[in-house]
Design a protein around this motif. Structure first.
Motif, PDB file in Angstrom:
ATOM      1  N   HIS A  31       0.868  -1.179   0.000  1.00 53.43           N
ATOM      2  CA  HIS A  31       0.000   0.000   0.000  1.00 53.43           C
ATOM      3  C   HIS A  31       0.908   1.234   0.000  1.00 53.43           C
ATOM      4  N   VAL A  32       0.905   1.994  -1.082  1.00 45.57           N
ATOM      5  CA  VAL A  32       1.812   3.147  -1.170  1.00 45.57           C
ATOM      6  C   VAL A  32       1.073   4.405  -0.705  1.00 45.57           C
ATOM      7  N   HIS A  33       0.634   4.381   0.546  1.00 46.88           N
ATOM      8  CA  HIS A  33      -0.047   5.553   1.092  1.00 46.88           C
ATOM      9  C   HIS A  33       0.051   5.523   2.608  1.00 46.88           C
ATOM     10  N   HIS A  34      -0.361   6.604   3.243  1.00 45.67           N
ATOM     11  CA  HIS A  34      -0.310   6.739   4.693  1.00 45.67           C
ATOM     12  C   HIS A  34      -1.181   5.696   5.394  1.00 45.67           C
ATOM     13  N   GLY A  35      -0.820   5.440   6.633  1.00 51.96           N
ATOM     14  CA  GLY A  35      -1.715   4.716   7.511  1.00 51.96           C
ATOM     15  C   GLY A  35      -2.698   5.681   8.161  1.00 51.96           C
ATOM     16  N   PHE A  36      -3.807   5.136   8.660  1.00 49.83           N
ATOM     17  CA  PHE A  36      -4.882   5.934   9.255  1.00 49.83           C
ATOM     18  C   PHE A  36      -5.209   5.311  10.605  1.00 49.83           C
ATOM     19  N   TRP A  37      -4.745   5.963  11.686  1.00 53.21           N
ATOM     20  CA  TRP A  37      -4.892   5.412  13.028  1.00 53.21           C
ATOM     21  C   TRP A  37      -6.140   5.982  13.685  1.00 53.21           C
ATOM     22  N   LEU A  38      -7.109   5.129  13.927  1.00 54.07           N
ATOM     23  CA  LEU A  38      -8.357   5.542  14.558  1.00 54.07           C
ATOM     24  C   LEU A  38      -8.287   5.405  16.074  1.00 54.07           C
ATOM     25  N   THR A  39      -7.706   4.301  16.543  1.00 57.02           N
ATOM     26  CA  THR A  39      -7.579   4.078  17.984  1.00 57.02           C
ATOM     27  C   THR A  39      -6.160   4.358  18.468  1.00 57.02           C
ATOM     28  N   ARG A  41      -3.926   2.104  18.249  1.00 55.92           N
ATOM     29  CA  ARG A  41      -3.374   0.784  18.565  1.00 55.92           C
ATOM     30  C   ARG A  41      -3.189  -0.088  17.327  1.00 55.92           C
ATOM     31  N   GLU A  42      -3.579   0.422  16.170  1.00 62.64           N
ATOM     32  CA  GLU A  42      -3.466  -0.363  14.948  1.00 62.64           C
ATOM     33  C   GLU A  42      -2.005  -0.612  14.568  1.00 62.64           C
ATOM     34  N   THR A  43      -1.734  -1.776  13.995  1.00 61.18           N
ATOM     35  CA  THR A  43      -0.437  -2.002  13.375  1.00 61.18           C
ATOM     36  C   THR A  43      -0.362  -1.163  12.102  1.00 61.18           C
ATOM     37  N   PRO A  44       0.831  -0.929  11.569  1.00 61.19           N
ATOM     38  CA  PRO A  44       0.904  -0.197  10.302  1.00 61.19           C
ATOM     39  C   PRO A  44       0.065  -0.831   9.196  1.00 61.19           C
ATOM     40  N   ARG A  45       0.070  -2.158   9.117  1.00 63.08           N
ATOM     41  CA  ARG A  45      -0.738  -2.817   8.091  1.00 63.08           C
ATOM     42  C   ARG A  45      -2.223  -2.539   8.305  1.00 63.08           C
ATOM     43  N   GLU A  46      -2.675  -2.644   9.530  1.00 57.94           N
ATOM     44  CA  GLU A  46      -4.073  -2.348   9.827  1.00 57.94           C
ATOM     45  C   GLU A  46      -4.399  -0.895   9.529  1.00 57.94           C
ATOM     46  N   ALA A  47      -3.447  -0.002   9.770  1.00 51.49           N
ATOM     47  CA  ALA A  47      -3.678   1.427   9.548  1.00 51.49           C
ATOM     48  C   ALA A  47      -3.818   1.756   8.067  1.00 51.49           C
ATOM     49  N   VAL A  48      -2.981   1.161   7.210  1.00 62.15           N
ATOM     50  CA  VAL A  48      -3.114   1.457   5.780  1.00 62.15           C
ATOM     51  C   VAL A  48      -4.423   0.890   5.240  1.00 62.15           C
ATOM     52  N   GLU A  49      -4.817  -0.280   5.753  1.00 61.07           N
ATOM     53  CA  GLU A  49      -6.094  -0.848   5.321  1.00 61.07           C
ATOM     54  C   GLU A  49      -7.273  -0.034   5.863  1.00 61.07           C
ATOM     55  N   ALA A  50      -7.091   0.586   7.033  1.00 65.22           N
ATOM     56  CA  ALA A  50      -8.150   1.439   7.588  1.00 65.22           C
ATOM     57  C   ALA A  50      -8.395   2.660   6.713  1.00 65.22           C
ATOM     58  N   LEU A  51      -7.339   3.192   6.101  1.00 65.33           N
ATOM     59  CA  LEU A  51      -7.538   4.328   5.196  1.00 65.33           C
ATOM     60  C   LEU A  51      -8.364   3.902   3.988  1.00 65.33           C
ATOM     61  N   VAL A  52      -8.092   2.722   3.468  1.00 64.92           N
ATOM     62  CA  VAL A  52      -8.878   2.203   2.342  1.00 64.92           C
ATOM     63  C   VAL A  52     -10.336   2.037   2.747  1.00 64.92           C
TER      64      VAL A  52
END
Length: 287
Positions: A31-39, A41-52
């Motif tokens: 994923h060539v974009h920022h991560g999106f941290w809602l809590t 506590r997300e891992t970087p992988r979870e954060a990039v998928e959260a942005l999607v």
């Protein structure tokens, strides 16, 4: 609009991503974009998928819809959206290396094309929804970027843009030492403000139905990248070799600039939700 002192074009953008392809994937993933941290506590992988997921939610996608991913990178966003939302996605990238990786990781209903969005070849009103995650920054002609999205979308179609934005009224030192070098080193022909983006979207015919400044939720991306890159330099000879060989290795200088740009407010990260008027000429529900 912030414009670098060295002109950038689509060829330079393609070269940047082709050249740094192995380094990007080793340091950050597909994923060539920022991560999106809602809590937080997300891992970087979870954060990039959260942005999607955030983009998909704002598009209000329905199964069976036809979508366009403008600047699709390795196709990871297109694959995630196609699988989780049941839609068909056509992605556009300038990078042959990114398209090669995407072709090696196919999923149904996703097609990746190596083609400039500004000359995309799609028919008028042929897509139900579109998104651009951190690709508008690389567009040489930003008004045309919006105009092409408006042309390709069907009436009532929604368009979500996630963008690196310059601070409105940024002071001279922020422009000279942060924003202009970030554009130069990252192969960005220009960087606009929120107001400039909204004006270009409106000129293209869109109604701006939503805007969120999520800078605080994405900024840690670059401290994580800095730590990973430093560790790779110290422990992985192959990453060192790839990075030092790369023609675009100067981009590494932008990582500390990006960290400082977020901390000083010189750079912002915005999510725009736009809508094309429906058949009756109205924009539909806001939000």
């Amino acid at each position: 609009m912030i414009v670098p002192d060295i002109s950038q074009n689509a060829v330079a953008v393609a070269d940047h991503y082709d050249d740094l392809d192995p380094v990007y994937r080793r340091v950050w993933g597909d994923h060539v974009h920022h991560g999106f941290w809602l809590t937080g506590r997300e891992t970087p992988r979870e954060a990039v998928e959260a942005l999607v997921d955030a983009v998909g939610d704002r598009l209000r996608l329905a199964p069976g819809q036809t979508c366009v991913d403008i600047g699709c990178g390795y196709g990871a966003t297109a694959r995630q959206v196609a699988v989780t939302r049941g839609v068909r996605v056509t992605g556009f990238t300038l990078s042959a290396e990114q398209a090669r990786y995407a072709a090696a990781h196919p999923v149904p209903d996703v097609e990746i094309r190596v083609r400039d969005w500004l000359d995309n070849g799609l028919a008028d009103a042929s897509a139900d929804a579109a998104w651009a995650i951190e690709s508008s920054e690389h567009m040489v002609d930003k008004p045309r970027f919006f105009a092409e999205a408006h042309r390709v979308l069907a009436p009532g179609g929604r368009f979500v843009v996630c963008a690196w934005l310059a601070e409105t009224g940024a002071s001279g030192w922020k422009v000279r030492h942060l924003l202009e070098p970030i554009c130069r080193e990252g192969r960005l022909p220009s960087m606009g403000t929120r107001e400039e983006y909204e004006a270009m979207a409106a000129e293209a015919g869109f109604t701006v139905t939503g805007f969120e400044d999520v800078s605080r939720r994405v900024a840690r991306t670059w401290t994580i990248c800095a730590g990973r890159l430093l560790k790779a330099f110290l422990t992985d000879p192959e990453t060192r070799r790839l990075a030092f060989r790369a023609r675009n290795r100067v981009f590494a200088l932008s990582i500390p600039r990006l960290i400082l740009a977020y901390r000083t407010g010189a750079m912002r990260y915005g999510i725009f939700t736009l809508q094309k008027a429906g058949e009756n000429g109205t924009a539909g529900d806001p939000g």
